[in-house]
Design an enzyme around this catalytic site. Sequence first.
Site, PDB file in Angstrom:
ATOM      1  N   GLU A   1      -6.222   3.132 -12.812  1.00  0.00           N
ATOM      2  CA  GLU A   1      -5.793   1.920 -14.140  1.00  0.00           C
ATOM      3  C   GLU A   1      -6.108   2.984 -15.413  1.00  0.00           C
ATOM      4  O   GLU A   1      -7.454   3.239 -15.041  1.00  0.00           O
ATOM      5  CB  GLU A   1      -6.537   0.832 -14.003  1.00  0.00           C
ATOM      6  CG  GLU A   1      -6.074  -0.747 -12.885  1.00  0.00           C
ATOM      7  CD  GLU A   1      -5.236  -0.753 -12.663  1.00  0.00           C
ATOM      8  OE1 GLU A   1      -4.513  -0.725 -13.425  1.00  0.00           O
ATOM      9  OE2 GLU A   1      -5.013  -0.423 -11.688  1.00  0.00           O
ATOM     10  N   ASP A  33      -6.146  -1.458  -4.939  1.00  0.00           N
ATOM     11  CA  ASP A  33      -4.814  -1.255  -4.824  1.00  0.00           C
ATOM     12  C   ASP A  33      -4.413  -0.589  -3.757  1.00  0.00           C
ATOM     13  O   ASP A  33      -3.602   0.049  -2.890  1.00  0.00           O
ATOM     14  CB  ASP A  33      -4.469  -0.288  -5.776  1.00  0.00           C
ATOM     15  CG  ASP A  33      -3.709  -2.044  -7.365  1.00  0.00           C
ATOM     16  OD1 ASP A  33      -4.133  -2.921  -6.453  1.00  0.00           O
ATOM     17  OD2 ASP A  33      -3.679  -1.735  -7.869  1.00  0.00           O
ATOM     18  N   ASP A  80      -5.241   5.828  -6.592  1.00  0.00           N
ATOM     19  CA  ASP A  80      -4.900   4.502  -7.470  1.00  0.00           C
ATOM     20  C   ASP A  80      -5.757   5.077  -9.115  1.00  0.00           C
ATOM     21  O   ASP A  80      -6.997   4.766  -8.585  1.00  0.00           O
ATOM     22  CB  ASP A  80      -4.987   3.231  -7.375  1.00  0.00           C
ATOM     23  CG  ASP A  80      -4.314   2.498  -8.199  1.00  0.00           C
ATOM     24  OD1 ASP A  80      -3.066   2.944  -9.152  1.00  0.00           O
ATOM     25  OD2 ASP A  80      -4.129   1.626  -9.140  1.00  0.00           O
ATOM     26  N   HIS A  97      -5.584  -5.151 -16.520  1.00  0.00           N
ATOM     27  CA  HIS A  97      -6.620  -4.952 -14.932  1.00  0.00           C
ATOM     28  C   HIS A  97      -7.531  -5.863 -15.802  1.00  0.00           C
ATOM     29  O   HIS A  97      -8.525  -5.111 -14.537  1.00  0.00           O
ATOM     30  CB  HIS A  97      -7.138  -3.816 -15.264  1.00  0.00           C
ATOM     31  CG  HIS A  97      -6.775  -2.686 -16.431  1.00  0.00           C
ATOM     32  ND1 HIS A  97      -7.645  -3.171 -17.695  1.00  0.00           N
ATOM     33  CD2 HIS A  97      -6.196  -1.683 -16.966  1.00  0.00           C
ATOM     34  CE1 HIS A  97      -7.643  -2.516 -18.310  1.00  0.00           C
ATOM     35  NE2 HIS A  97      -6.516  -0.944 -18.704  1.00  0.00           N
ATOM     36  N   HIS A 115      -4.743  -5.915 -11.480  1.00  0.00           N
ATOM     37  CA  HIS A 115      -4.534  -4.334 -11.426  1.00  0.00           C
ATOM     38  C   HIS A 115      -6.304  -4.692 -10.995  1.00  0.00           C
ATOM     39  O   HIS A 115      -6.858  -4.202 -11.527  1.00  0.00           O
ATOM     40  CB  HIS A 115      -4.411  -3.668 -11.552  1.00  0.00           C
ATOM     41  CG  HIS A 115      -2.346  -4.088 -11.544  1.00  0.00           C
ATOM     42  ND1 HIS A 115      -1.303  -3.079 -11.167  1.00  0.00           N
ATOM     43  CD2 HIS A 115      -1.687  -4.839 -12.102  1.00  0.00           C
ATOM     44  CE1 HIS A 115       0.093  -3.420 -10.954  1.00  0.00           C
ATOM     45  NE2 HIS A 115       0.111  -4.467 -11.944  1.00  0.00           N
ATOM     46  N   GLU A 130      -2.643  -5.066 -24.286  1.00  0.00           N
ATOM     47  CA  GLU A 130      -1.480  -4.916 -23.350  1.00  0.00           C
ATOM     48  C   GLU A 130      -1.744  -4.279 -21.666  1.00  0.00           C
ATOM     49  O   GLU A 130      -1.676  -5.312 -21.026  1.00  0.00           O
ATOM     50  CB  GLU A 130      -0.392  -4.720 -23.304  1.00  0.00           C
ATOM     51  CG  GLU A 130      -0.064  -2.987 -23.876  1.00  0.00           C
ATOM     52  CD  GLU A 130      -0.450  -2.907 -25.925  1.00  0.00           C
ATOM     53  OE1 GLU A 130       0.463  -2.356 -25.791  1.00  0.00           O
ATOM     54  OE2 GLU A 130      -1.169  -4.082 -26.238  1.00  0.00           O
TER      55      GLU A 130
END
Length: 228
Positions: A9, A155, A7, A57, A150, A52
Amino acid sequence: MREIVLDTETTGLDPNSGHRIVEIGCVEMIDYSITGNYLHEYLNPERDMPDEAFRVHGLSNDFLADKPLFAAVADKFLDFIGDATLVIHNAEFDMKFINAELAKLGRPPIPMDRTRDTVAMARRKFPGAQANLDALCNRFGIDNGARTKHGALLDSELLAEVYIELLGGKQIGLSLAGDDSDDAEAQLAKPAVERTFRPPRAHAASEAELAAHAELLTRIDNPIWTRD
Protein backbone atom coordinates in the site's frame (compact mmCIF):
# COMPACT_ATOMS: atom_id res chain seq x y z
CA MET A 1 9.93 -24.18 -5.55
CA ARG A 2 9.65 -21.14 -3.28
CA GLU A 3 7.46 -18.17 -4.24
CA ILE A 4 6.47 -15.03 -2.35
CA VAL A 5 3.05 -13.48 -2.88
CA LEU A 6 3.51 -9.77 -2.31
CA ASP A 7 1.43 -6.61 -2.04
CA THR A 8 2.06 -3.02 -1.00
CA GLU A 9 0.00 0.00 0.00
CA THR A 10 1.30 3.46 -0.84
CA THR A 11 0.63 7.16 -0.46
CA GLY A 12 -0.11 7.51 -4.17
CA LEU A 13 0.48 6.22 -7.67
CA ASP A 14 3.98 7.34 -8.60
CA PRO A 15 7.20 7.14 -6.59
CA ASN A 16 8.76 9.68 -8.94
CA SER A 17 6.28 12.21 -7.53
CA GLY A 18 7.45 11.58 -3.98
CA HIS A 19 4.98 8.85 -3.03
CA ARG A 20 6.15 6.10 -0.68
CA ILE A 21 5.25 2.62 0.55
CA VAL A 22 3.24 2.57 3.80
CA GLU A 23 2.54 -1.16 4.11
CA ILE A 24 4.05 -4.32 2.71
CA GLY A 25 2.74 -7.86 3.06
CA CYS A 26 4.40 -11.08 1.91
CA VAL A 27 3.06 -14.66 2.02
CA GLU A 28 5.35 -17.63 1.43
CA MET A 29 4.40 -20.50 -0.88
CA ILE A 30 6.41 -23.65 -1.52
CA ASP A 31 5.43 -25.93 -4.40
CA TYR A 32 2.19 -23.94 -4.81
CA SER A 33 1.18 -24.49 -1.17
CA ILE A 34 0.76 -21.67 1.38
CA THR A 35 3.17 -22.40 4.24
CA GLY A 36 1.82 -19.95 6.86
CA ASN A 37 5.14 -18.07 6.91
CA TYR A 38 4.67 -14.36 6.23
CA LEU A 39 6.16 -10.88 6.57
CA HIS A 40 4.06 -7.82 7.39
CA GLU A 41 5.25 -4.27 8.03
CA TYR A 42 3.63 -0.85 8.33
CA LEU A 43 6.02 1.93 7.31
CA ASN A 44 6.39 5.62 8.08
CA PRO A 45 6.43 7.32 4.65
CA GLU A 46 8.06 10.51 5.98
CA ARG A 47 5.35 12.59 4.32
CA ASP A 48 1.64 13.35 4.61
CA MET A 49 -1.08 10.91 3.60
CA PRO A 50 -3.29 12.24 0.78
CA ASP A 51 -7.04 11.90 1.37
CA GLU A 52 -7.54 9.76 -1.75
CA ALA A 53 -4.95 7.23 -0.58
CA PHE A 54 -6.39 7.19 2.96
CA ARG A 55 -9.81 6.33 1.53
CA VAL A 56 -8.27 3.29 -0.18
CA HIS A 57 -6.39 1.70 2.74
CA GLY A 58 -7.37 3.68 5.86
CA LEU A 59 -3.78 4.23 7.06
CA SER A 60 -3.56 7.67 8.64
CA ASN A 61 -0.65 9.96 9.40
CA ASP A 62 -1.16 9.40 13.14
CA PHE A 63 -1.19 5.61 12.80
CA LEU A 64 2.01 5.56 10.74
CA ALA A 65 3.89 8.19 12.75
CA ASP A 66 5.67 5.69 15.04
CA LYS A 67 6.18 2.97 12.43
CA PRO A 68 9.68 2.15 11.13
CA LEU A 69 11.16 3.63 7.98
CA PHE A 70 11.68 1.35 4.98
CA ALA A 71 15.43 1.63 5.63
CA ALA A 72 14.94 -0.09 8.99
CA VAL A 73 13.19 -3.13 7.50
CA ALA A 74 14.95 -3.36 4.12
CA ASP A 75 17.31 -6.15 5.18
CA LYS A 76 14.49 -8.06 6.84
CA PHE A 77 12.42 -7.75 3.67
CA LEU A 78 15.24 -8.79 1.33
CA ASP A 79 16.16 -11.72 3.56
CA PHE A 80 12.55 -12.89 3.60
CA ILE A 81 12.05 -12.83 -0.16
CA GLY A 82 15.51 -14.27 -0.84
CA ASP A 83 15.76 -15.38 -4.46
CA ALA A 84 12.13 -16.49 -4.68
CA THR A 85 9.81 -15.63 -7.54
CA LEU A 86 7.52 -12.73 -6.55
CA VAL A 87 3.83 -13.22 -7.32
CA ILE A 88 2.18 -9.79 -7.57
CA HIS A 89 -1.15 -8.47 -8.81
CA ASN A 90 -0.14 -5.75 -11.29
CA ALA A 91 3.56 -6.34 -10.66
CA GLU A 92 4.79 -3.21 -12.42
CA PHE A 93 3.08 -0.95 -9.87
CA ASP A 94 4.48 -2.61 -6.74
CA MET A 95 7.93 -3.19 -8.21
CA LYS A 96 8.43 0.46 -9.18
CA PHE A 97 7.76 1.43 -5.54
CA ILE A 98 9.97 -1.30 -4.07
CA ASN A 99 12.83 -0.49 -6.41
CA ALA A 100 12.44 3.24 -5.72
CA GLU A 101 12.80 2.54 -1.98
CA LEU A 102 15.84 0.34 -2.63
CA ALA A 103 17.38 3.02 -4.84
CA LYS A 104 17.11 5.53 -1.98
CA LEU A 105 19.30 3.16 0.05
CA GLY A 106 21.78 2.58 -2.76
CA ARG A 107 20.61 -1.02 -3.16
CA PRO A 108 20.33 -2.74 -6.55
CA PRO A 109 16.84 -3.10 -8.03
CA ILE A 110 14.93 -6.35 -8.11
CA PRO A 111 14.57 -7.32 -11.78
CA MET A 112 11.08 -7.64 -13.24
CA ASP A 113 11.89 -11.09 -14.60
CA ARG A 114 11.68 -12.34 -11.01
CA THR A 115 7.98 -11.51 -10.92
CA ARG A 116 4.85 -13.32 -11.98
CA ASP A 117 1.97 -10.95 -12.69
CA THR A 118 -1.42 -12.41 -11.78
CA VAL A 119 -3.26 -9.66 -13.69
CA ALA A 120 -1.61 -10.86 -16.90
CA MET A 121 -2.36 -14.48 -15.98
CA ALA A 122 -6.04 -13.70 -15.35
CA ARG A 123 -6.38 -11.78 -18.62
CA ARG A 124 -4.90 -14.68 -20.55
CA LYS A 125 -7.19 -17.17 -18.86
CA PHE A 126 -10.36 -15.04 -18.94
CA PRO A 127 -10.09 -12.62 -21.90
CA GLY A 128 -12.38 -9.61 -21.58
CA ALA A 129 -13.34 -10.36 -17.95
CA GLN A 130 -12.53 -8.15 -14.95
CA ALA A 131 -9.12 -9.01 -13.53
CA ASN A 132 -9.17 -7.11 -10.21
CA LEU A 133 -8.71 -9.06 -6.99
CA ASP A 134 -12.34 -8.82 -5.85
CA ALA A 135 -13.61 -10.04 -9.22
CA LEU A 136 -11.23 -13.00 -9.18
CA CYS A 137 -12.19 -13.89 -5.60
CA ASN A 138 -15.84 -13.90 -6.65
CA ARG A 139 -15.08 -16.02 -9.72
CA PHE A 140 -13.25 -18.66 -7.68
CA GLY A 141 -15.56 -18.57 -4.65
CA ILE A 142 -12.85 -17.20 -2.32
CA ASP A 143 -14.25 -15.42 0.75
CA ASN A 144 -13.10 -11.80 0.69
CA GLY A 145 -15.72 -10.52 3.14
CA ALA A 146 -13.01 -9.16 5.46
CA ARG A 147 -11.69 -6.92 2.68
CA THR A 148 -13.53 -3.67 3.44
CA LYS A 149 -10.37 -1.71 2.55
CA HIS A 150 -7.14 -2.57 0.80
CA GLY A 151 -4.57 -4.12 3.13
CA ALA A 152 -1.23 -5.52 2.01
CA LEU A 153 -1.19 -8.70 4.09
CA LEU A 154 -4.86 -9.57 3.62
CA ASP A 155 -4.59 -8.91 -0.12
CA SER A 156 -1.49 -11.11 -0.31
CA GLU A 157 -3.34 -13.93 1.45
CA LEU A 158 -6.29 -13.62 -0.94
CA LEU A 159 -3.97 -13.36 -3.93
CA ALA A 160 -2.18 -16.56 -2.91
CA GLU A 161 -5.52 -18.40 -3.10
CA VAL A 162 -6.38 -16.74 -6.42
CA TYR A 163 -2.94 -17.67 -7.79
CA ILE A 164 -3.50 -21.33 -6.93
CA GLU A 165 -6.84 -21.24 -8.76
CA LEU A 166 -5.31 -19.54 -11.80
CA LEU A 167 -2.83 -22.41 -11.98
CA GLY A 168 -5.55 -25.03 -11.86
CA GLY A 169 -6.60 -25.17 -8.23
CA LYS A 170 -5.95 -28.33 -6.24
CA GLN A 171 -5.02 -30.17 -9.44
CA ILE A 172 -1.76 -28.21 -9.84
CA GLY A 173 1.05 -30.43 -11.07
CA LEU A 174 -1.24 -33.33 -12.01
CA SER A 175 -0.12 -34.47 -15.46
CA LEU A 176 -2.45 -37.09 -16.86
CA ALA A 177 -1.34 -36.36 -20.40
CA GLY A 178 2.38 -36.63 -19.71
CA ASP A 179 3.01 -32.93 -20.28
CA ASP A 180 6.67 -32.12 -19.72
CA SER A 181 6.32 -28.36 -19.08
CA ASP A 182 8.41 -27.17 -16.16
CA ASP A 183 5.69 -25.34 -14.23
CA ALA A 184 1.94 -24.98 -14.12
CA GLU A 185 1.83 -21.31 -15.13
CA ALA A 186 3.46 -22.23 -18.45
CA GLN A 187 0.25 -24.02 -19.34
CA LEU A 188 -1.60 -20.70 -19.35
CA ALA A 189 0.93 -19.15 -21.72
CA LYS A 190 0.82 -21.94 -24.29
CA PRO A 191 -0.62 -20.88 -27.63
CA ALA A 192 -3.59 -22.69 -29.04
CA VAL A 193 -2.71 -25.92 -30.84
CA GLU A 194 -2.19 -25.23 -34.52
CA ARG A 195 -4.48 -27.39 -36.65
CA THR A 196 -3.55 -28.62 -40.10
CA PHE A 197 -6.07 -27.67 -42.78
CA ARG A 198 -7.28 -30.59 -44.86
CA PRO A 199 -9.41 -30.04 -47.98
CA PRO A 200 -12.85 -31.69 -47.92
CA ARG A 201 -13.15 -35.07 -49.58
CA ALA A 202 -15.26 -35.41 -52.73
CA HIS A 203 -18.66 -36.95 -51.93
CA ALA A 204 -20.13 -37.36 -55.44
CA ALA A 205 -21.06 -40.95 -56.37
CA SER A 206 -18.88 -42.68 -58.94
CA GLU A 207 -20.21 -44.05 -62.26
CA ALA A 208 -20.06 -47.58 -60.85
CA GLU A 209 -22.02 -46.54 -57.74
CA LEU A 210 -24.68 -44.81 -59.85
CA ALA A 211 -25.04 -47.91 -62.05
CA ALA A 212 -25.34 -50.19 -59.02
CA HIS A 213 -28.01 -47.90 -57.56
CA ALA A 214 -30.01 -47.91 -60.82
CA GLU A 215 -29.84 -51.69 -60.98
CA LEU A 216 -31.12 -51.90 -57.39
CA LEU A 217 -34.13 -49.76 -58.24
CA THR A 218 -35.19 -52.23 -60.97
CA ARG A 219 -35.69 -54.84 -58.28
CA ILE A 220 -38.05 -52.70 -56.17
CA ASP A 221 -41.73 -52.60 -57.06
CA ASN A 222 -42.94 -49.06 -57.73
CA PRO A 223 -40.45 -47.15 -55.48
CA ILE A 224 -41.87 -43.82 -54.27
CA TRP A 225 -38.81 -41.84 -55.34
CA THR A 226 -39.54 -42.68 -59.04
CA ARG A 227 -43.12 -41.46 -58.95
CA ASP A 228 -44.03 -38.17 -60.64
